[in-house]
Design an enzyme around this catalytic site. Structure first.
Site, PDB file in Angstrom:
ATOM      1  N   THR A  44      -2.774   3.230   9.928  1.00 25.44           N
ATOM      2  CA  THR A  44      -1.838   3.141  11.058  1.00 25.44           C
ATOM      3  C   THR A  44      -1.438   4.500  11.616  1.00 25.44           C
ATOM      4  O   THR A  44      -1.395   5.494  10.911  1.00 25.44           O
ATOM      5  CB  THR A  44      -0.543   2.406  10.647  1.00 25.44           C
ATOM      6  OG1 THR A  44      -0.083   2.965   9.417  1.00 25.44           O
ATOM      7  CG2 THR A  44      -0.774   0.940  10.478  1.00 25.44           C
TER       8      THR A  44
ATOM      9  N   GLY B 205       1.439   5.724   2.808  1.00 28.57           N
ATOM     10  CA  GLY B 205       1.995   5.775   1.456  1.00 28.57           C
ATOM     11  C   GLY B 205       1.232   6.762   0.605  1.00 28.57           C
ATOM     12  O   GLY B 205       0.007   6.747   0.574  1.00 28.57           O
TER      13      GLY B 205
ATOM     14  N   GLU C 134       0.197  -4.506   6.177  1.00 23.59           N
ATOM     15  CA  GLU C 134      -1.096  -5.143   5.921  1.00 23.59           C
ATOM     16  C   GLU C 134      -1.244  -6.457   6.675  1.00 23.59           C
ATOM     17  O   GLU C 134      -1.641  -7.477   6.118  1.00 23.59           O
ATOM     18  CB  GLU C 134      -1.308  -5.320   4.416  1.00 23.59           C
ATOM     19  CG  GLU C 134      -1.488  -3.972   3.738  1.00 23.59           C
ATOM     20  CD  GLU C 134      -1.908  -4.082   2.297  1.00 23.59           C
ATOM     21  OE1 GLU C 134      -1.071  -3.768   1.454  1.00 23.59           O
ATOM     22  OE2 GLU C 134      -3.043  -4.485   2.030  1.00 23.59           O
TER      23      GLU C 134
END
Lengths: 699, 699
Positions: free
Chosen positions: A158, A197, A450
């Protein structure tokens, strides 16, 4: 006699322990046997116990109330120490042990699970899904990434301005033929990789989604392994990373942003199972590229299982509390009434207990299907067996629909479950130490990441609506949506005509099928009136997706009942009836009635008669049902939900241990004291506004 | 040309600012005039602007992004400094200015609002409601408590084992005739005062709910002012306080627990408007004691207004983002589609915009009714005018029903609104800096405190059901529930028979009345079958309460339309239609259909035709509607929602300012580096598990 042992009493206090233990002593079925059903098998159930025992004793992995008092920085540090500890288990665990250990961790420390999952699930999942077998073997095994060693991967998909629309990502990977390398670049602020992350502090490499540009031509988004940090953990040239900072939850994860400034990586760092660039810049794009998105399916399937685990944790806490807690006296009873004896409290909580039972079975079934399908697909691709690949592509489509509808539906419901369980514990649900707040904040991102739930739900509704159009033209629907062939039910005939119909779960299943059928047909008509624009029925698509998920949960539950031990089977049927009525029929009552699947009168009976009857039957068995989740106190990490039921002593004990009450003044007390003891306003204004001064100044 | 000014670009990035400013330039009505309607009057609207300007400039009171990065301890300290600052404003503000200032603070710093409200609203509210005029004057004015000076009160009602059941509290206040004093005591752990806001660090006095015991007789729960800390802020003898510690939200508030160990207070510290103990121990309990609970009404009414304010804040953020953000290309359009152009996005967000409009009007109306009723009651009690008191007791009952149904319904809906707005902003909604997470965590306690929403809702449903029973016996229902007299609608006749019926808002209002009527009658029948036990229909009671709240909101909105400026009136009607369909009819579709208030076919048309039509009409006016809330950037405190619409630059700017990306390693980096660069397992096992050793040890 009054208690003088711990808290000194001068009259008798409440005794919640007694209520819980009394109900526990009346159990009707063996919670261990029930747990075998819930966990899919005796073997998994026993493995869980072994792993939990090990982790409960582990000085680093075990949870404790202090968890709720940590700052963001402390959470991140503790999570890193836990990862380090986990890396040692991963060297000695079997594959199955490692998988189940991570699944258990997902419920008592989801941020630890995620932070490891970024490397194992997302980074390696992407390499597996998009790379060749050799590429996967190199990055996963040769580099020992799968043991959290050597390198640590993250998943750079993203961007700041692009989330759901992966095909619209704007990072570029331009082939530099002269030097046989790709130049990775972030052209503008909107293309900054965002929410990544592990990027802020941990990752050494990023599986990077970028547009492949060769000779000025844009071939769309492909994946590349891009090193971020060297072996001394210093940033590579051209790499900028930053910390995303404060989040709603999951503070233990170092989400970051990445900007690539013309970063050079070798050509063979491109993952090339599907697309490939030759030394001369020739691009090969085989037809199977659609399968490259399989990297995301694993995460979605895991979230269904997580929904079961989080449901087990919080229904256990809220229901134990509802049994131990008493409020308001009724009639001449000397004791106040247990919360769970109130019909409203039963109505608020027990449907979520039932839901959790149904999700458990569906989650394990879905996981199994995914494992076998992906393995078969890998095998077929390696052997280039086109017939088998063709067949598996269809199975992948079904898996995509099932995982998308179940991921979105169960993560939404789990969020609702945590919230409702918290509210049912009143003020004590708002305490940090009973875990609801942190769990909710950690959880809700599951509805977004997700695959945003609404986007996923539409991706389920759309093919179903399209299918009904094809069925009406004479084609046959196949697999899990073959019920769409039953177009004879498109009329307004009621499917459920009596309470006994509803107590027959196969009839409820049929009623869901018919509702989906009618909703799809109605949506199709609306789309046709709108010149084929699907978006006009997107709200219905979301409903269709939810119903499809419930159809899966109920049908797989019914399919598996025969495997259940006969001593627990009747109690599984009972809980499924509550699910079918209070979760399915009631939550979609407007739709069932709009499409005349049952009559208003019968719906009234469901709500006023049948659901209360089922609740009353389940009420005395509640502790039996929750104990069957076999949640140790370490997982619960909530003093009001502990096994021993000593709610108030447990809770007060944690609050006192975490907050030293021998310090009676706050560090900032002087500000308050100064305020309270301040001189009068006139004094602080140096007497300048007094009457005396007024007479001088106004002369 | 590419941007090289701030973020250096090598290709064009997104331009969300342009979309927002373009839509703003097409406004159809004056947002300032609309704000006059929303805030109840031009005067209030202008006062708000003045106060906001003052606070935005104030170095201590102004909000900023740093707010989202503070630890619990930092939040508490900052809140104390803000209280100190506020105490200076309170010396110069008019009553109206002070009231509106606190209301505005409730939306951008709810914990500051609450921490002050504990003293002004709860402590002084309790003294006002339960004390004599002289007692109130002493504690509020002589002691300057109302200016946050001298003393700081807290409200010690709930106990560890008792929340909603105030009558069951167990702290004792035993009259010691010999010394003309009360002995306040906590007999056991369950009676520990719990959740007491301000107790841990701030409060000098506690309005304490305790059982009055005189000569061994228990007279039930009364209220007493009990000093906790002396003028040096040291604890009084016999007082133990502790910190409740971690909470889901509102970390800035020092909630605490209190144990009283035979604490002595003078007899005249009992609040004695209603109950009184003479020097000789004679207890007087006048019949008006039921009015002592009026202390809680103020808080409930405030929460309805807070629901409007929080709704205005978060719909503004989410809708501005939905206009600036683009995702997925459609057809040949070179730009991706604005989120709010998707029908699903409109369906998800715009109903909450409409809801916020309706709540604003209802909240101000309710506040006005409360103010006039309580003032009249105080006056009548002081004059001992029994006729007037009797009349006002009835008005208090109506006020109780209205405030209970509106508090519970609007706080639940506001929680849902924040959550849905967050989800609609995708990942960026999960960022701490856009405010959703903290606001949600701070907000949801409103559903629990000062009357748990479910308990309140039942307290509304019950009298309505009882009333229909009385009506059927020939009695007349009065006031706001007089529609229950229309028993001719108890048959199954449909009330809404066409889309044009539904576009007539007075017909929708009637349909709500009929649904309440039928639900009440049906519930009454069920209760009678269950030997008069009301609890069996508690789920229906909650629905009745919600519908009653919507009835209030819609009817008061229609009542006030004539006051609106003619230029904004059509847009108010339009927004009310969306509210009536998407919030009322759709959310209760199962009930409307079960009770045949409209046909399944018509309900289908509402969902597939009417709601989409209304959404399409509101879509181009959205920025106009949200700008009408007149929320300055300081209130929003969310970079993706700022007025200028420069979403990405604003957001990236905040993230970079709050997180220094020039530090590229985490403080705990060595743990990760050690893990990644660790020696092999065999080395760490000192070579003891090698094949070589195996051959030695297994010989």
């Amino acid at each position: 006699m009054f208690n003088v042992a711990n808290t000194i009493e001068s009259s008798n206090g409440p005794n919640p322990k007694e209520s819980i233990q009394k109900e526990r002593s009346n159990q009707k079925f063996d919670p261990v046997l029930m747990n075998h059903f819930l966990e899919g098998s005796k073997k998994t159930s026993e493995l869980n116990r072994k792993l939990l025992q090990q982790m409960e004793r582990d000085p680093i992995l075990s949870s404790n109330p202090n968890y709720y008092d940590l700052s963001k920085d402390q959470q991140r540090e503790l999570t890193a120490l836990k990862i380090e500890r986990m890396s040692k288990y991963m060297e000695v665990d079997s594959k199955e042990e490692n998988h189940r250990r991570l699944s258990l961790i997902s419920v008592f420390d989801p941020q630890l699970n995620t932070r490891i999952g970024i490397n194992l699930g997302l980074f390696l999942g992407c390499v597996r899904g998009n790379g060749t077998a050799e590429q996967f073997n190199f990055w996963a095994n040769t580099k020992e990434t799968s043991k959290l060693k050597g390198i640590y991967g993250c998943f750079a998909m993203t961007e700041l301005a692009h989330g759901s629309n992966v095909a619209g990502l704007e990072t570029t990977a331009t082939y530099d033929k002269e030097n046989d390398q790709f130049i990775i670049n972030t052209p503008h602020i909107g293309a900054t990789k965002w929410w990544i992350g592990g990027a802020a502090h941990s990752a050494t490499h990023a599986a990077t989604y970028a547009r492949l540009i060769v000779d000025g031509k844009d071939y769309g988004v492909k994946t590349f392994v891009v090193p971020l940090r060297d072996s001394n953990h210093n940033l590579m040239p051209g790499i900028t990373v930053g910390d995303i900072g404060a989040k709603m939850g999951r503070d233990g994860i170092d989400n970051g942003w990445i900007q690539y400034s013309n970063v050079k990586v070798p050509r063979f760092f491109m993952l090339q199972k599907f697309a490939k660039v030759s030394r001369e810049g020739e691009v090969t794009l085989p037809p199977l590229e659609q399968l490259s998105y399989s990297a995301l399916i694993g995460g979605r399937v895991t979230m269904v299982l997580d929904s079961y685990r989080v449901g087990a944790r919080f229904t256990t806490i809220a229901l134990r509390y509802a049994i131990g807690r008493r409020q308001f006296k009724q009639g001449k009873n000397p004791l106040e009434t247990q919360l769970l004896d109130y019909p409203l409290h039963q109505r608020r909580l027990l449907p979520y207990l039932a839901l959790t039972y149904l999700i458990s079975n569906g989650a394990f079934k879905l996981e199994h299907t995914m494992d076998t399908t992906l393995d078969a697909l890998d095998d077929a691709v390696n052997k280039n067996d086109m017939v088998k690949i063709g067949k598996l592509v269809n199975e992948m489509k079904t898996l995509f629909i099932d995982s998308a509808s179940l991921k979105s539906t169960s993560t939404w419901l789990a969020a609702e479950l945590i919230d409702q369980c918290r509210q049912a514990c009143g003020g004590h649900g708002y305490s940090g130490y009973n875990g609801f707040g942190k769990a909710y904040n950690d959880w809700v991102v599951q509805c977004t990441w997700e695959g945003d739930n609404n986007v996923l739900a539409m991706s389920v509704g759309k093919p179903l609506i399209r299918t009904i159009g094809e069925v009406l033209k004479g084609k046959k629907a196949k697999g899990s949506i073959s019920f769409l062939n039953n177009t004879q039910y498109l009329n307004e005939e009621a499917i459920l005509t009596s309470v006994s119909d509803i107590e027959d779960l196969s009839m409820v299943l049929k009623s869901i099928e018919v509702l989906i059928l009618r909703l799809c047909k109605d949506s199709l008509d609306t789309i046709q009136e709108s010149n084929g624009v699907y978006e006009v029925v997107s709200n219905a698509m979301v409903t269709i997706s939810k119903l499809k998920a419930h159809h899966y949960l109920l049908s797989e539950f019914l399919n598996r009942l025969s495997e259940a031990d006969s001593s627990v089977k009747p109690y599984l049927v009972l809980i499924a009836k509550l699910y079918a009525t209070a979760i399915v029929l009631d939550k979609f009552s407007g739709d069932f009635l709009t499409y005349s699947v049952l009559s208003p009168k019968l719906m009234g009976e469901v709500n006023q008669k049948l659901i209360p009857k089922l609740l009353a039957e389940i009420r005395p068995l509640t502790i039996n049902y929750t104990d069957s989740f076999q949640q140790p106190d370490m997982i619960l990490n909530a003093p009001i939900g502990k096994f021993n039921g000593d709610i108030y002593e447990n809770y007060f004990g944690v609050v006192k241990a975490q907050n030293n009450h021998f310090h009676t003044k706050a560090p900032y007390s002087s500000a308050l004291e100064g305020m309270l003891n301040r001189p009068s306003l006139n004094d602080r204004q140096r007497g300048e506004t007094s009457d005396e001064v007024a007479s001088i100044l106004s002369k």
